[in-house]
Structures are given as structure tokens and as C-alpha cells.
Design an enzyme around this catalytic site. Structure first.
Site, PDB file in Angstrom:
ATOM      1  N   HIS A  70      34.971  46.655  39.689  1.00  0.00           N
ATOM      2  CA  HIS A  70      35.394  47.372  38.484  1.00  0.00           C
ATOM      3  C   HIS A  70      34.167  47.780  37.670  1.00  0.00           C
ATOM      4  O   HIS A  70      33.088  47.202  37.796  1.00  0.00           O
ATOM      5  CB  HIS A  70      36.328  46.495  37.655  1.00  0.00           C
ATOM      6  CG  HIS A  70      37.661  46.292  38.303  1.00  0.00           C
ATOM      7  ND1 HIS A  70      38.692  45.601  37.696  1.00  0.00           N
ATOM      8  CD2 HIS A  70      38.144  46.702  39.496  1.00  0.00           C
ATOM      9  CE1 HIS A  70      39.748  45.594  38.494  1.00  0.00           C
ATOM     10  NE2 HIS A  70      39.434  46.258  39.595  1.00  0.00           N
ATOM     11  N   GLU A  72      33.307  47.470  34.495  1.00  0.00           N
ATOM     12  CA  GLU A  72      32.690  46.480  33.617  1.00  0.00           C
ATOM     13  C   GLU A  72      31.947  45.412  34.413  1.00  0.00           C
ATOM     14  O   GLU A  72      30.883  44.934  33.992  1.00  0.00           O
ATOM     15  CB  GLU A  72      33.704  45.860  32.653  1.00  0.00           C
ATOM     16  CG  GLU A  72      34.873  45.151  33.290  1.00  0.00           C
ATOM     17  CD  GLU A  72      36.050  46.043  33.638  1.00  0.00           C
ATOM     18  OE1 GLU A  72      37.184  45.647  33.336  1.00  0.00           O
ATOM     19  OE2 GLU A  72      35.855  47.119  34.229  1.00  0.00           O
ATOM     20  N   CYS A  98      40.949  44.037  33.317  1.00  0.00           N
ATOM     21  CA  CYS A  98      41.920  43.182  34.008  1.00  0.00           C
ATOM     22  C   CYS A  98      41.581  41.722  33.692  1.00  0.00           C
ATOM     23  O   CYS A  98      40.549  41.431  33.089  1.00  0.00           O
ATOM     24  CB  CYS A  98      41.868  43.438  35.514  1.00  0.00           C
ATOM     25  SG  CYS A  98      40.358  42.824  36.315  1.00  0.00           S
TER      26      CYS A  98
END
Length: 146
Positions: A70, A72, A98
Site C-alpha cells: 500500500h 503508506e 486499512c
């Protein structure tokens, strides 16, 4: 920093994260992230496969491959391999984190998350809130037309 100026910077950094997300090869969703500390960008990231892997995020059925990182996570990992620290930083991200990435955000020392779009599962946001991370939802990114 006063609220008006902070909001102006938040929108600018979120626009940058949005642009960064366009570098992703993912078809289903392109997500961008920028980490800012003391008004300096210390890292950036977008969702995609790990270094050395093919740049295809989805399998033959159109599902995201399990090993796609992801945005981040990519940005935090970049900081980890540098001389910088996320301690007290702000994460600007186009989609709320998430639950897995939320753990990384908290553990890295990021104190504020500004996001554009809410992810369908809000357990990551609830975890960050419980951890004392400041959350700000900025759904619309204004752009001036020249």
C-alpha cells in the site's frame, strides 16, 4: 500555524499525494501518500508491487495480488531506510488506511493523518483514533483553473 493556513497546506499536500498515486500501475485503485514533517516532504509512496517484481498489481481475475504494498507502507518503508524519522509527522493519503497499514502508521510515530477518500472498512481509522493519532477527512481537493 493558524487554521486557514493549515487547511491550505493540507489541501496542497493532498493534491500532491493524488498526483503521486497516478504513478501506480494498479488498475483497480491508485493510491498516493506523502509524509510531511516540519513542512518538509520526507517521503512519498504509491501502491504497487515490491522492487524487482512485475508492475502488474492484479491477477488474471482482476483481484489485487496479496503482495502489493500500500502507498503508506511504501512511504514509511522509504523513511525507515533513510536518516529521517516519522516521529511527529503528518501522513497525507488519498484513501484512508486499512487496519494493517494503521499499525505501521502508529508504530512509525506519525501523529496526524489527512485522507481524501474513506476506505470501506473503517477499522484502521478506529484503531488510529484509539491510538491518539489525529485524523482529518478532506473529501474534496480544490484546484484553481487558470
Amino acid at each position: 500555524m493558524n487554521e486557514g493556513k493549515r487547511s491550505k497546506y493540507d489541501k496542497a499536500y493532498l493534491r500532491m499525494a493524488h498526483e503521486w498515486g497516478k504513478l501506480s500501475y494498479c488498475v483497480r485503485r491508485q493510491v498516493g501518500a506523502i509524509i510531511v514533517k516540519d513542512r518538509m516532504i520526507i517521503s512519498d509512496g504509491y501502491n504497487g508491487t515490491p522492487t524487482g517484481f512485475e508492475n502488474f498489481c492484479e491477477d488474471e481475475e482482476g483481484y489485487t495480488k496479496w503482495y502489493v504494498l500500500h502507498a503508506e507502507a511504501n512511504a514509511i518503508l522509504k523513511v525507515a531506510s533513510s536518516t529521517q524519522s516519522c516521529q511527529g509527522a503528518t501522513l497525507y493519503i488519498t484513501m484512508s488506511p486499512c487496519k494493517e497499514c494503521s499499525k505501521l502508521i502508529h508504530q512509525s510515530g506519525i501523529k496526524r493523518v489527512v485522507y481524501q477518500t474513506a476506505y470501506k472498512d473503517d477499522s484502521g481509522l478506529r484503531f488510529l483514533q484509539k491510538a491518539g493519532v489525529e485524523l482529518q477527512h478532506l473529501p474534496v481537493i480544490e484546484e484553481k483553473v487558470i
